[in-house]
Write a protein that holds these residues in place. Structure first.
Motif, short mmCIF file in Angstrom:
data_model
loop_
_atom_site.label_atom_id
_atom_site.label_comp_id
_atom_site.label_asym_id
_atom_site.label_seq_id
_atom_site.Cartn_x
_atom_site.Cartn_y
_atom_site.Cartn_z
N TYR A 89 0.81 -1.21 0.00
CA TYR A 89 0.00 0.00 0.00
C TYR A 89 0.85 1.27 0.00
O TYR A 89 0.42 2.32 -0.48
CB TYR A 89 -0.93 0.03 1.21
CG TYR A 89 -2.17 -0.82 1.07
CD1 TYR A 89 -3.26 -0.38 0.30
CD2 TYR A 89 -2.28 -2.04 1.71
CE1 TYR A 89 -4.40 -1.15 0.17
CE2 TYR A 89 -3.43 -2.82 1.59
CZ TYR A 89 -4.48 -2.37 0.82
OH TYR A 89 -5.62 -3.14 0.70
N LYS A 140 -7.50 3.31 6.93
CA LYS A 140 -6.35 2.67 6.32
C LYS A 140 -5.46 3.70 5.61
O LYS A 140 -4.23 3.62 5.65
CB LYS A 140 -6.79 1.57 5.34
CG LYS A 140 -5.63 0.81 4.72
CD LYS A 140 -6.11 -0.36 3.88
CE LYS A 140 -6.54 -1.52 4.73
NZ LYS A 140 -6.84 -2.73 3.93
N ARG A 141 -6.09 4.67 4.96
CA ARG A 141 -5.30 5.73 4.30
C ARG A 141 -4.47 6.51 5.31
O ARG A 141 -3.32 6.87 5.05
CB ARG A 141 -6.23 6.65 3.51
CG ARG A 141 -6.81 6.04 2.25
CD ARG A 141 -7.47 7.08 1.36
NE ARG A 141 -8.67 7.65 1.96
CZ ARG A 141 -9.88 7.12 1.81
NH1 ARG A 141 -10.05 6.02 1.09
NH2 ARG A 141 -10.93 7.69 2.38
N ALA A 192 -6.29 2.30 -0.93
CA ALA A 192 -6.87 1.91 0.35
C ALA A 192 -8.38 2.11 0.33
O ALA A 192 -8.88 3.07 -0.24
CB ALA A 192 -6.25 2.74 1.47
#
Length: 213
Positions: A163, A175-176, A170
């Motif tokens: 990622y 998550k980002r 994401a």
């Protein structure tokens, strides 16, 4: 990062582990517990065999898999910290089945609140960071003063399943945010004035940091 095919090829070449380690690997798989991938732990153990540490601090025990493997393979004393109560209890159960109870000290609590307890066993030849990814910089700052003169820091999961490259999108804001924190940590670590770092694209990414002389 290694392709699935290359990972599978290497895994098939790895000699069979002890029954306890196989049991732990199966438990982690069935219960979605994040332990080090087989290629990653084998690579880490080989690096540490060359380094021959006497005392290791692990931040993030999970069920004790990497602690037990490092203690058994290296003959080192391991101090390990875990904040999740269920995983801590499971680590104690697995440790009780091993022959390494005298070599491993389990600390229950948040690593950012357990600094004094860990410091009681300092200095450490290796600090292994494998806990909450968003806190890696705080862990690094809190614990590197406990390093021995030739001590090193190993940070796991620094490539976060690819990622960090931005090529994989994401799915959630959380998550980002985590990806940004990992990228910030990597950039900060690579530019650190007191440490030299190499990131190995093995497993989920391992950063090895040595102190500048």
């Amino acid at each position: 990062m290694l392709s699935h095919e290359i990972n599978a090829y290497i895994e098939n070449l790895v000699p069979k582990r002890d029954d306890l380690f196989l049991e732990m690997e199966q438990y982690a798989l069935e219960n979605h517990v994040p332990i080090m991938e087989l290629v990653s732990i084998e690579s880490l153990l080989q690096v540490l065999r060359l380094y021959q540490p006497k005392r290791i601090l692990e931040i993030g025990t999970a069920i004790g898999y990497s602690s037990l493997r490092m203690a058994k393979e290296l003959g080192a004393e391991v101090v390990t910290i875990e904040r999740n109560e269920e995983r801590y209890k499971q680590a104690k159960r697995f440790l009780a089945q091993s022959d390494q109870q005298e070599n491993i000290t389990l600390i229950f609590g948040d690593a950012l609140e357990a600094v004094e307890k860990a410091n009681a066993k300092a200095p450490y030849d290796v600090i292994f960071i494998d806990a909450a990814k968003g806190q890696y910089k705080r862990f690094f700052d809190a614990y590197t003063p406990m390093l021995s003169e030739r001590g090193i820091v190993v940070s796991d999961n620094v490539l976060f399943k690819g990622y960090v490259t931005g090529e994989i999108q994401a799915e959630t804001r959380r998550k980002r945010s985590l990806i940004k924190k990992i990228n910030d940590y990597n950039e900060w670590l690579m530019g650190h004035s007191d440490f030299q770092t190499a990131i190995l694209p093995i497993g989920d990414g391992i950063a090895i940091s040595t102190q500048k002389r």
